[in-house]
Each structure stands twice: as structure tokens, then as C-alpha cells.
Design a protein around this motif. Structure first.
Motif, PDB file in Angstrom:
ATOM      1  N   GLY A  42       2.044 -20.640  27.713  1.00  0.00           N
ATOM      2  CA  GLY A  42       1.107 -19.538  27.494  1.00  0.00           C
ATOM      3  C   GLY A  42       1.794 -18.268  27.035  1.00  0.00           C
ATOM      4  O   GLY A  42       1.263 -17.523  26.202  1.00  0.00           O
ATOM      5  N   GLU A  43       2.983 -18.011  27.561  1.00  0.00           N
ATOM      6  CA  GLU A  43       3.734 -16.822  27.148  1.00  0.00           C
ATOM      7  C   GLU A  43       4.216 -16.959  25.701  1.00  0.00           C
ATOM      8  O   GLU A  43       4.231 -15.980  24.954  1.00  0.00           O
ATOM      9  CB  GLU A  43       4.910 -16.608  28.100  1.00  0.00           C
ATOM     10  N   GLU A  46       1.384 -16.095  23.526  1.00  0.00           N
ATOM     11  CA  GLU A  46       1.152 -14.644  23.479  1.00  0.00           C
ATOM     12  C   GLU A  46       1.918 -13.993  22.329  1.00  0.00           C
ATOM     13  O   GLU A  46       1.522 -12.940  21.830  1.00  0.00           O
ATOM     14  CB  GLU A  46       1.552 -13.994  24.803  1.00  0.00           C
ATOM     15  N   THR A  48       1.955 -14.826  19.393  1.00  0.00           N
ATOM     16  CA  THR A  48       1.147 -14.807  18.169  1.00  0.00           C
ATOM     17  C   THR A  48       0.358 -13.506  18.034  1.00  0.00           C
ATOM     18  O   THR A  48      -0.055 -13.159  16.934  1.00  0.00           O
ATOM     19  CB  THR A  48       0.175 -16.006  18.127  1.00  0.00           C
ATOM     20  N   LYS A  49       0.180 -12.782  19.122  1.00  0.00           N
ATOM     21  CA  LYS A  49      -0.539 -11.503  19.067  1.00  0.00           C
ATOM     22  C   LYS A  49       0.237 -10.436  18.321  1.00  0.00           C
ATOM     23  O   LYS A  49      -0.326  -9.414  17.943  1.00  0.00           O
ATOM     24  CB  LYS A  49      -0.877 -11.021  20.479  1.00  0.00           C
ATOM     25  N   THR A  50       1.529 -10.653  18.130  1.00  0.00           N
ATOM     26  CA  THR A  50       2.352  -9.709  17.372  1.00  0.00           C
ATOM     27  C   THR A  50       2.767 -10.295  16.018  1.00  0.00           C
ATOM     28  O   THR A  50       3.793  -9.937  15.464  1.00  0.00           O
ATOM     29  CB  THR A  50       3.595  -9.275  18.172  1.00  0.00           C
TER      30      THR A  50
END
Length: 101
Positions: A42-43, A46, A48-50
Motif C-alpha cells: 500500500g505504501e 501511495e 503514484t500520488k506524486t
């Protein structure tokens, strides 16, 4: 292409990610990753948000202390290790890739 590997002397045991029924459990996989100092799946997602692309988060291992910038493409099979005394930073717009065996 960029490949990065920082070697540690941490032993890796042969723990299984299978449940007692023989199925993979995402919680078991994440527990093993965390026990060995790697980010849980999951981390990695995350990132991909940047603007980063993690093409196969299940075959990608990134140490928890690693900082990753923006717009990187992380290919399957990449392992980025970092021991507790090193600073590991992957800037932006890089492409770490797995090394052929």
C-alpha cells in the motif's frame, strides 16, 4: 537506465506469505515486508500520488527509509535497500530497473 542497490548485512529468512489454507494474504505479505524493513504494498502504491509509476508493486521492494521523488518509473523486480546509517534518495524522473541475472 538507473539501478541502485545498497547492500546491508541483514539476513533474510525463508518466511512464507501463505495462509494456513495455502492462499496468499496481503496482510501476511506486508508483515514479512515490514519485518525485513521494506515498505508494504500500500505504501508503494501511495508513490503514484506524486507521479511515480510502480509497474508491479508485488515484485518491487523498497526499504522503508528510502525517499523517492516525483515522476519515476519503477520496473518489476527492483529492490532498493538502505541500511540504518545511510541516506537513500531517488530524485525525480529516474528509471530504476532490475539487473539481469
Amino acid at each position: 537506465m538507473l539501478s541502485m542497490l545498497v547492500v546491508t548485512d541483514r539476513p533474510i529468512d525463508q518466511q512464507s506469505s501463505f495462509t494456513s489454507e495455502g492462499e496468499h494474504s496481503s496482510e501476511a505479505i506486508d508483515a514479512i515486508r515490514l519485518r525485513h524493513g521494506f515498505m508494504p504494498v500500500g505504501e508503494l502504491l501511495e508513490l503514484t500520488k506524486t507521479g511515480n509509476s510502480v509497474l508491479d508493486p508485488y515484485s518491487t521492494l523498497v526499504a522503508q527509509g528510502v525517499r523517492i521523488g516525483r515522476d519515476n518509473v519503477i520496473y518489476p523486480g527492483v529492490t532498493i535497500l538502505c541500511d540504518c546509517v545511510s541516506a537513500c534518495v531517488l530524485g525525480g524522473a529516474g528509471t530504476p530497473c532490475g539487473l539481469p541475472l
